[in-house]
Design an enzyme around this catalytic site. Structure first.
Site, PDB file in Angstrom:
ATOM      1  CD1 TRP A 149      -2.903  -1.888   0.922  1.00 25.58           C
ATOM      2  CD2 TRP A 149      -3.364   0.157   0.211  1.00 25.58           C
ATOM      3  NE1 TRP A 149      -3.965  -1.576   0.681  1.00 25.58           N
ATOM      4  CE2 TRP A 149      -4.416  -0.817  -0.091  1.00 25.58           C
ATOM      5  CE3 TRP A 149      -3.393   1.608  -0.383  1.00 25.58           C
ATOM      6  CZ2 TRP A 149      -5.603  -0.181  -0.258  1.00 25.58           C
ATOM      7  CZ3 TRP A 149      -4.704   2.211  -0.810  1.00 25.58           C
ATOM      8  CH2 TRP A 149      -5.696   0.955  -0.885  1.00 25.58           C
ATOM      9  CD1 TRP A 188      -8.604 -12.448  -6.102  1.00 26.32           C
ATOM     10  CD2 TRP A 188     -10.314 -11.572  -4.855  1.00 26.32           C
ATOM     11  NE1 TRP A 188      -9.320 -11.523  -6.597  1.00 26.32           N
ATOM     12  CE2 TRP A 188     -10.382 -10.829  -6.048  1.00 26.32           C
ATOM     13  CE3 TRP A 188     -11.214 -11.264  -3.755  1.00 26.32           C
ATOM     14  CZ2 TRP A 188     -11.335  -9.819  -6.600  1.00 26.32           C
ATOM     15  CZ3 TRP A 188     -12.230 -10.219  -4.238  1.00 26.32           C
ATOM     16  CH2 TRP A 188     -12.066  -9.531  -5.573  1.00 26.32           C
TER      17      TRP A 188
END
Length: 302
Positions: free
Chosen positions: A125, A163
């Site tokens: 991030w 995921w």
């Protein structure tokens, strides 16, 4: 906005992390203020190297890189993202958005610290946020280092392992942050280091940030952040700002992005890009000294 602040005693006796944090308040975008923490080391008049961590770590991740960079004469600014480390933690998942995280780091870097001639180092991030800043405020940046990160627009499917991570961190009753970091490393992570990654989160009420971040990654073309990321990608592809692509050899989450950055980014052309060996997603933890040495060499040549 309701916020939590990790007690200072949680950060005592951290291994290899003697750095004293600085603090400032910025707007929370909801009528209140957030206290944000950062480490500022090295010559204060040197061009800054802005180290941005990702999910679910904090500035502790860069502890082995800071000495290498400062010994080479560079100023290092290493913030804790809002919701992580010593920075304040919005208590609700809904309080976190991609746009807010970009604005919170913009406010710290430019309004509070007035950084210029910045070398961005973004992982995970830290890249998703930092690359937006570099694209939207190019006059502030002299160089860019991308390390196991990306700038997703929702137009390309995310890998299955991502995921699985998203499902786990959103649905587990409690989050063992130290275990998640260790699972993203190739080299052994000791108990004291795992505990340091756990330190910002005394219990699950502090974990809205780690739980929120995977859900903020654009996974569909109509995601709220997709258009801004497409614009940023276009701007960065055309930018002449020198870019070092320093990915590890063992990151199943972002590894495929290395070749795309090297191929698509104008600033990456003509640069010798290293591959950090025997390192996983958290390459700063696995091979921080090697990554820092590659950055020093890049800065020396530019």
């Amino acid at each position: 906005m309701q916020t939590l602040r990790t007690p200072d005693e949680r950060f005592r006796d951290l291994p290899e992390f003697p750095y004293i944090p600085s603090y400032s308040e910025i707007s929370d975008d909801d009528g209140g203020l957030l206290r944000v923490a950062w480490i500022d080391e090295g010559p204060p008049d040197a061009d800054p190297v802005l180290l941005l961590h990702g999910e679910p770590s904090w500035s502790f991740l860069y502890r082995r890189m800071i000495p290498v960079l400062t010994a080479a004469g560079h100023r290092v600014v290493c913030p804790d993202l809002v919701g992580f480390g010593r920075s304040d933690k919005p208590a609700r998942i809904e309080d976190h958005s991609y746009a807010r995280h970009v604005e919170w780091m913009r406010a710290l870097a430019f309004d509070v610290l007035d950084l210029s001639r910045v070398t961005l180092v973004g992982q995970d991030w830290g890249g998703l946020i930092g690359l937006r800043l570099a694209a939207e405020h190019p006059e502030r940046f002299a160089r860019i280092v991308v390390a196991n990160t990306g700038l997703p627009t929702g137009d390309i499917p995310m890998p299955e392992i991502w995921w699985q991570f998203r499902t786990a961190i959103q649905n587990l009753p409690t989050i063992d942050v130290g275990r998640f970091v260790a699972s993203g490393c190739r080299r052994p992570v000791g108990d004291a280091v795992r505990a340091a990654y756990d330190a910002p989160f005394p219990d699950d009420t502090y974990c809205a940030g780690p739980r929120a971040m995977p859900g903020l990654v654009p996974t569909t073309p109509d995601d709220p952040a997709a258009a801004a990321n497409r614009s940023a990608w276009k701007a960065l592809c055309a930018s002449e700002t020198p870019m070092l692509v320093a990915f590890s050899d063992g990151d199943p989450i972002t590894g495929a992005m290395a070749g795309i950055f090297r191929r698509e980014m104008r600033g990456a052309q003509g640069v010798e890009h290293p591959v950090i060996a025997d390192a996983g997603h958290f390459l700063q933890e696995d091979a921080g000294e090697e990554l820092a040495a590659a950055i020093v060499e890049f800065l020396r040549g530019r």
